[in-house]
Design an enzyme around this catalytic site. Structure first.
Site, mmCIF file in Angstrom:
data_model
loop_
_atom_site.group_PDB
_atom_site.id
_atom_site.type_symbol
_atom_site.label_atom_id
_atom_site.label_comp_id
_atom_site.label_asym_id
_atom_site.label_seq_id
_atom_site.Cartn_x
_atom_site.Cartn_y
_atom_site.Cartn_z
ATOM 1 N N HIS A 197 3.849 -2.334 3.208
ATOM 2 C CA HIS A 197 4.011 -0.928 2.494
ATOM 3 C C HIS A 197 5.156 -0.780 1.746
ATOM 4 O O HIS A 197 6.295 -1.146 2.559
ATOM 5 C CB HIS A 197 3.828 0.079 3.651
ATOM 6 N N ASP A 251 1.118 -1.374 -0.086
ATOM 7 C CA ASP A 251 0.020 0.015 0.172
ATOM 8 C C ASP A 251 0.783 1.244 -0.098
ATOM 9 O O ASP A 251 1.931 1.075 0.216
ATOM 10 C CB ASP A 251 -0.861 0.037 1.359
HETATM 11 ZN ZN LIG Z 1 -2.457 2.953 3.461
#
Ligand SMILES: [Zn+2]
Length: 391
Positions: A341, A199
């Site tokens: 991430h 993400d």
């Molecule tokens: Zn996020």
């Protein structure tokens, strides 16, 4: 007169002796060949005798050697006997000396097509080849994986079509016109499979490095990107798609959808889709709500497939490579969707180490779409998924 005879004697000697010597040396030569044939046959018989508990499946003479293959239960045994000396040898001794490097470069290329880099690199060269099977159209190389880290369970072997290496071989083969080869890595629906998701990107070099590690490990992933970052990461976005990975929306401005007006969420999604389409010419079909946070109303209003996760590495919190790897390995199972991430150096490092470990544990790592395909699950708009397990 006597002296004349004396002078003639060397001439007579040569006239008589030379043909005799020629005769003898020729006979000797013939004797040697007969002896060779016997030695070769003797060696072949010896091998057959010592493998009487097995089935002899191949006993084939090539121009330079005799090839024998035996079969017993799960195990095959192969022998090569040199047609001149009768010595037991290996196919690797019938590669043209000046083409040896080319041959092994080709083998290394095929290994890297088939296996993750950590395996292919380890096997490159001839030391790790333990056995070679000679088939109608191909050589099959069997490898010794001892010392490989992380260790994998599967048997490691490589199919090399003769058409790929025929110019390097120093023996004659009749080639079949049909040409098949190792054509890279295929995902297997019978293997354990997980989707890796990243993400908050695009994140420049960090995203690119993750893409390289994925490629080296025959893995794919889904990147959920934030709309207002996309224009600054066009090259990264195109690189993601080039590497066979996919992209989903992670909203336009990363605001919690539970605390944002519906009309702002909708217009934000529209903006994100527009930007993405202008860069790639493609549509976004997935959305990951920021913080995984979503309302029933948002689900009903946005025409997209919502993807959350069931394993959270908490990489943003720990910023610790080992903790990220541990978070995955302690819970991972078939059909999981893992959250990471691509914004953190420690996540990039974790991915580099984690992918070989997952492979060694029998997992293939793919994008969300590939996971759904492999599991035979049709993903639907207005639905939220946390994992994709076969029911
Ligand atoms: Zn996020």
């Amino acid at each position: 007169m006597k002296e004349v005879y004396f002078k003639l004697l060397p001439m007579v000697f040569f006239i008589l002796i030379i043909p005799f010597l020629v005769y003898v040396s020729d006979t000797k030569h013939k004797l040697v060949s007969v002896f060779d044939e016997n030695t070769v046959q003797k060696k072949v018989n010896e091998i057959i005798n010592s493998n009487q508990d097995k089935e002899l499946v191949t006993n084939e003479s090539y121009d330079k050697f005799i090839y024998l293959a035996f079969h017993k239960e799960e195990e095959d045994t192969y022998y090569v006997v040199d047609a001149k000396t009768g010595e037991e040898t290996t196919i690797l001794n019938y590669i043209k000396e000046e083409k040896r490097e080319d041959f092994f470069n080709k083998v290394s290329e095929l290994l890297h097509l088939k296996y993750p880099k950590f395996i292919a690199d380890f096997l490159t060269g001839e030391e790790k080849i333990i056995d070679i099977e000679l088939k109608d159209n191909e050589l099959i190389l069997y490898y010794n994986k001892e010392g490989l880290t992380p260790m994998v369970e599967e048997e490691i072997l490589l199919h090399v079509n003769y058409n790929e290496v025929k110019d390097y071989l120093d023996f004659t083969l009749s080639l079949d016109s049909e040409y098949e080869n190792e054509n890279g890595y295929h995902y297997d629906k019978n293997k354990k499979t997980i989707a890796l998701t990243f993400d908050d990107g695009p994140n420049g070099e960090k995203t690119n490095r993750i893409l390289n590690f994925l490629e080296e490990n025959k893995a794919h992933a889904t990147f959920f990107m934030v709309g207002n970052r996309m224009e600054y990461g066009k090259e990264v976005i195109l690189n993601v798609l080039n590497k066979g990975c996919e992209i989903g929306s992670h909203s336009y401005n990363h605001k919690n959808m539970k605390r944002t007006k519906l009309k702002d969420i909708i217009s934000g999604e529209e903006k994100t889709h527009e930007i993405y389409k202008s860069i790639t010419g493609k549509d976004l079909i997935y959305t990951r709500p920021p913080y995984g946070s979503i309302t029933k109303q948002v689900k009903e209003s946005l025409n997209t497939i919502f993807i959350n996760w069931n394993i959270d590495t908490e990489d943003w919190l720990h910023r610790d490579k080992d903790k990220i790897i541990e978070a995955v390995m302690k819970d991972v199972s078939d059909g999981d969707i893992i959250l990471m991430h691509d914004s953190y150096e420690t996540t990039v490092e974790a991915v580099e180490e984690l992918l070989p470990i997952l492979y060694a544990n029998g997992y293939q790592v793919v994008s969300v779409s590939e996971l759904a395909n492999l599991k035979g699950i049709t993903l639907e708009n207005h639905s939220l998924y946390r994992a994709l397990k076969k029911v």
